[in-house]
Motif scaffolding. Structure first.
Motif, PDB file in Angstrom:
ATOM      1  N   LEU A 168      -3.176  89.854  23.391  1.00 48.93           N
ATOM      2  CA  LEU A 168      -2.357  89.685  24.586  1.00 48.93           C
ATOM      3  C   LEU A 168      -1.407  90.853  24.792  1.00 48.93           C
ATOM      4  O   LEU A 168      -0.895  91.061  25.888  1.00 48.93           O
ATOM      5  CB  LEU A 168      -1.552  88.392  24.506  1.00 48.93           C
ATOM      6  CG  LEU A 168      -2.350  87.094  24.491  1.00 48.93           C
ATOM      7  CD1 LEU A 168      -1.417  85.903  24.436  1.00 48.93           C
ATOM      8  CD2 LEU A 168      -3.257  87.000  25.710  1.00 48.93           C
ATOM      9  N   ARG A 226      -4.100  87.933  30.123  1.00 50.26           N
ATOM     10  CA  ARG A 226      -4.787  89.166  29.729  1.00 50.26           C
ATOM     11  C   ARG A 226      -6.231  89.128  30.186  1.00 50.26           C
ATOM     12  O   ARG A 226      -6.893  88.087  30.153  1.00 50.26           O
ATOM     13  CB  ARG A 226      -4.741  89.294  28.198  1.00 50.26           C
ATOM     14  CG  ARG A 226      -5.224  90.615  27.641  1.00 50.26           C
ATOM     15  CD  ARG A 226      -4.196  91.717  27.799  1.00 50.26           C
ATOM     16  NE  ARG A 226      -4.503  92.864  26.972  1.00 50.26           N
ATOM     17  CZ  ARG A 226      -5.195  93.929  27.399  1.00 50.26           C
ATOM     18  NH1 ARG A 226      -5.650  93.974  28.637  1.00 50.26           N
ATOM     19  NH2 ARG A 226      -5.411  94.946  26.589  1.00 50.26           N
ATOM     20  N   THR A 246      -2.754  93.165  32.106  1.00 52.00           N
ATOM     21  CA  THR A 246      -1.752  92.652  31.187  1.00 52.00           C
ATOM     22  C   THR A 246      -0.618  92.111  32.035  1.00 52.00           C
ATOM     23  O   THR A 246       0.061  92.868  32.719  1.00 52.00           O
ATOM     24  CB  THR A 246      -1.223  93.735  30.238  1.00 52.00           C
ATOM     25  OG1 THR A 246      -2.309  94.316  29.521  1.00 52.00           O
ATOM     26  CG2 THR A 246      -0.234  93.143  29.247  1.00 52.00           C
TER      27      THR A 246
END
Length: 291
Positions: A168, A226, A246
């Motif tokens: 992540l 993500r 992101t």
């Protein structure tokens, strides 16, 4: 720094004050690969030093796959990004994300004292609302309500000890066809503090429209933290493209030619458990095919 991730990382540590406490703490665990910037605010007084350090990292024989800048608590993340947006770096690095760690126990007191906290939060691609084990539910609800006011599009992960899966936070460099396939069609995982995440993989043999794909990515819910992978682009079929999402930051960048690899799209999505409506997402991504 503690994970067995197998990545080459350069960590730039900055502290605002006479003594660089952060570096001392990191040195206690070994300082290999850590570059100590002089004391001061990265986003203003150290602008020239920051650019110079990044350029020196890019010049080493085994240059890092990622550069992680742990900025001072009084830095402006948006200004740091603008500092790095210079001709000698813009074609050599990509800003992956701005991640802001929110102290849920103290953020409301800080927000009443200064507007700076709100600016740091509103500029972030991903917010880690931390210390949720130390606050009552009504206090956490108030924190989240305040965040919704200053950053309505924020992508939020609630954490304890800032524990989140590394995927992540970083592109782990494992987005090639064989590696991406290992994620499976849908997978679930739990981090060290018991928070559940799940991932899902989309695959397509037909080339995709970059414009339609970006529209889908920009319309994803905030609970999808993500996405990353390889894209077979209709507008440039001879070259593979690399996609990263992101938080709210999306990039789609031309990469090397396919050569002997069979063209195809493979995208991995990671979100909170139950956040991935795979039927809807599959339909939207399938509509991106150029045919």
């Amino acid at each position: 720094l503690a994970e067995d991730h197998g990545l080459r990382l350069a960590v730039l540590v900055n502290d605002f004050g006479d003594v660089n406490i952060d570096v001392q703490l990191l040195n206690s665990a070994g300082d290999d690969g850590i570059i100590d910037l002089p004391n001061g605010c990265v986003c203003c007084t150290l602008a020239r030093d920051l650019i110079g350090v990044v350029k020196s990292l890019l010049a080493v024989e085994r240059r890092p796959e990622h550069i992680v800048l742990e900025a001072s608590g009084v830095s402006s993340p948006a200004e740091i990004v603008s500092i790095l947006d210079v001709p000698e770096l813009s074609t050599r690095i990509r800003i992956n994300s701005i991640i802001t760690l929110v102290d849920s126990e103290n953020i409301l007191k800080l927000a009443r004292a200064t507007m700076f906290a709100a600016k740091q939060i509103s500029s972030a691609d991903l917010l880690l609302v931390n210390k949720i084990d130390l606050v009552e539910e009504d206090h956490l609800a108030a924190v989240l309500a305040w965040i919704a006011e200053v950053a309505p599009d924020a992508h939020i992960i609630r954490t304890q000890y800032a524990q989140v899966p590394l995927d992540l936070i970083l592109d782990n460099g494992r987005t090639g066809p064989a590696q991406t396939a290992s994620f499976g069609q849908i997978a679930a995982g739990i981090d060290a503090d018991g928070h559940a995440f799940e991932s899902w993989t989309f695959r397509a043999e037909q080339p995709l429209s970059g414009e339609r794909l970006l529209a889908v990515m920009n319309g994803l819910p905030a609970s999808i933290y993500r996405a990353k992978g390889i894209v077979y682009m209709a507008g440039d079929p001879g070259r593979r493209y690399v996609l990263h999402l992101t938080g709210k930051r999306v990039t789609l960048i031309a990469d090397r030619r396919w050569a002997e690899i069979e063209p195809g799209t493979q995208l991995v999505f990671i979100g909170a458990a139950g956040a991935l409506d795979t039927v809807d997402l599959n339909a939207k991504l399938s509509d991106c095919t150029a045919a």
